[in-house]
Design a protein around this motif. Sequence first.
Motif, mmCIF file in Angstrom:
data_model
loop_
_atom_site.group_PDB
_atom_site.id
_atom_site.type_symbol
_atom_site.label_atom_id
_atom_site.label_comp_id
_atom_site.label_asym_id
_atom_site.label_seq_id
_atom_site.Cartn_x
_atom_site.Cartn_y
_atom_site.Cartn_z
ATOM 1 N N ASP A 33 -52.566 32.978 36.250
ATOM 2 C CA ASP A 33 -51.126 32.730 36.129
ATOM 3 C C ASP A 33 -50.780 31.479 35.313
ATOM 4 O O ASP A 33 -49.672 30.955 35.415
ATOM 5 N N SER A 34 -51.724 30.985 34.497
ATOM 6 C CA SER A 34 -51.421 29.788 33.711
ATOM 7 C C SER A 34 -52.334 29.690 32.492
ATOM 8 O O SER A 34 -53.384 30.337 32.425
ATOM 9 N N VAL A 35 -51.899 28.852 31.554
ATOM 10 C CA VAL A 35 -52.722 28.539 30.391
ATOM 11 C C VAL A 35 -52.594 27.042 30.113
ATOM 12 O O VAL A 35 -51.509 26.466 30.222
ATOM 13 N N ASP A 36 -53.707 26.416 29.785
ATOM 14 C CA ASP A 36 -53.757 24.991 29.470
ATOM 15 C C ASP A 36 -54.442 24.848 28.123
ATOM 16 O O ASP A 36 -55.606 25.247 27.967
ATOM 17 N N LEU A 37 -53.736 24.314 27.131
ATOM 18 C CA LEU A 37 -54.244 24.198 25.771
ATOM 19 C C LEU A 37 -54.647 22.761 25.483
ATOM 20 O O LEU A 37 -53.853 21.838 25.690
ATOM 21 N N ARG A 38 -55.857 22.566 24.978
ATOM 22 C CA ARG A 38 -56.379 21.226 24.711
ATOM 23 C C ARG A 38 -56.922 21.155 23.288
ATOM 24 O O ARG A 38 -57.689 22.034 22.862
ATOM 25 N N ASN A 39 -56.567 20.073 22.560
ATOM 26 C CA ASN A 39 -57.104 19.913 21.216
ATOM 27 C C ASN A 39 -58.489 19.262 21.277
ATOM 28 O O ASN A 39 -59.054 19.056 22.343
ATOM 29 N N LYS A 40 -59.052 18.925 20.114
ATOM 30 C CA LYS A 40 -60.427 18.428 20.059
ATOM 31 C C LYS A 40 -60.602 17.071 20.726
ATOM 32 O O LYS A 40 -61.712 16.665 21.039
ATOM 33 N N ARG A 41 -59.521 16.350 20.962
ATOM 34 C CA ARG A 41 -59.594 15.074 21.679
ATOM 35 C C ARG A 41 -59.183 15.235 23.139
ATOM 36 O O ARG A 41 -58.908 14.276 23.826
ATOM 37 N N ASN A 42 -59.150 16.486 23.591
ATOM 38 C CA ASN A 42 -58.794 16.832 24.972
ATOM 39 C C ASN A 42 -57.359 16.457 25.321
ATOM 40 O O ASN A 42 -57.025 16.241 26.490
ATOM 41 N N LYS A 43 -56.497 16.386 24.331
ATOM 42 C CA LYS A 43 -55.080 16.136 24.573
ATOM 43 C C LYS A 43 -54.391 17.442 24.963
ATOM 44 O O LYS A 43 -54.580 18.473 24.313
ATOM 45 N N ASP A 44 -53.596 17.392 26.009
ATOM 46 C CA ASP A 44 -52.857 18.558 26.472
ATOM 47 C C ASP A 44 -51.703 18.841 25.509
ATOM 48 O O ASP A 44 -50.778 18.044 25.373
ATOM 49 N N ILE A 45 -51.772 19.986 24.821
ATOM 50 C CA ILE A 45 -50.734 20.339 23.848
ATOM 51 C C ILE A 45 -49.966 21.593 24.278
ATOM 52 O O ILE A 45 -49.249 22.185 23.471
ATOM 53 N N ILE A 287 -51.276 14.638 8.451
ATOM 54 C CA ILE A 287 -51.816 13.662 9.390
ATOM 55 C C ILE A 287 -52.199 14.404 10.666
ATOM 56 O O ILE A 287 -51.458 15.253 11.144
ATOM 57 N N ARG A 288 -53.370 14.071 11.198
ATOM 58 C CA ARG A 288 -53.847 14.748 12.396
ATOM 59 C C ARG A 288 -54.014 13.750 13.537
ATOM 60 O O ARG A 288 -54.419 12.609 13.311
ATOM 61 N N ASP A 289 -53.704 14.200 14.752
ATOM 62 C CA ASP A 289 -53.842 13.315 15.910
ATOM 63 C C ASP A 289 -54.961 13.762 16.831
ATOM 64 O O ASP A 289 -55.099 13.266 17.945
ATOM 65 N N ASP A 290 -55.785 14.724 16.366
ATOM 66 C CA ASP A 290 -56.877 15.222 17.204
ATOM 67 C C ASP A 290 -58.233 14.639 16.811
ATOM 68 O O ASP A 290 -59.272 15.134 17.222
ATOM 69 N N LYS A 291 -58.205 13.571 16.002
ATOM 70 C CA LYS A 291 -59.456 12.946 15.580
ATOM 71 C C LYS A 291 -59.283 11.439 15.553
ATOM 72 O O LYS A 291 -58.262 10.922 15.101
ATOM 73 N N SER A 292 -60.295 10.734 16.025
ATOM 74 C CA SER A 292 -60.261 9.275 16.036
ATOM 75 C C SER A 292 -60.622 8.723 14.662
ATOM 76 O O SER A 292 -61.485 9.282 13.974
#
Length: 299
Positions: A33-45, A287-292
């Motif tokens: 009953d849910s979905v959790d989406l995470r980018n490559k830096r484990n940020k919840d998007i 610009i990307r926010d999923d990479k340090s």
Amino acid sequence: MLIANLEAPFDSPDYLYELKFDGIRCLAYITKDSVDLRNKRNKDITALFPELNEIYCQVNSRCILDGEIVVIKGNKPDFFEVQKRTIMTNPFKIKLQADRLPASFVAYDIILLDNKLLIDKGLEERKELINKTIYENERIAISKVFDNGVALFELCKSQGLEGVVAKRKGSKYFFGKLSKDWIKFKVLEDKDYVICGYIQKPNNMTSIIIGQYNNKKELIYKGHVTLGSSLRALNQHKYTIIDHPPFNTPVPTGNEYAVWLKPELVCIVEYMPSNKDGLRQPVFKGIRDDKSPKDCLID
């Protein structure tokens, strides 16, 4: 799992081939009953893509899917449109954008199914499980597999698509590993750079100054790329102006009027492949926010 680089497309009976989508890499954690989406830096998007909130309805088991979020514009994936969503904060504007250009999740691997970790299973078996787990619709799709890498690459060139990923048959899934089991060949190459400053030129154009880290963790000057006629793309992100170049080595002439920035932002620069040093016909892609910044390394 990370994707290695290769300059020339190839055909091999030891590999399967898939389209490389011009989106953002994402893990989808799905329950009944849910979905959790995470980018490559484990940020919840998840909140940035409300149109994907019900893709769990298309999945018949609890699972973790590896894939990409894409936005189709002009009949092909548009990286700028999906990247623009990642910096939005206003829920009303996010909803408007989702209605105007809805995103989709394209799944190309499955990591966990019904509490069973699948990383030690071979690629073909994981592909078979994905096809048994997902019921496709306009919001969730399964990445299609092809046998001929060269023909698929030529199709990408003719259609203006990003490129191809070759995956070794029987290969396992390795978290965070750069492996030759997954290889990409792209119509245009791209690299990630740290944004280190910008210069506003007399012709009303702005260029950004870019750098990468060497193996001694020193930030090295890598030149300029044209940003455009304004700082709009940069001003959508938080940045800090500093009073000196952030590099560990001397800065070449031509940067006397630069505005220097703390090395906090990462950008993608697209360019034509070349055997020579430097970037051939570089183009600022976003610009990307999923990479340090520390992960922007010199090859």
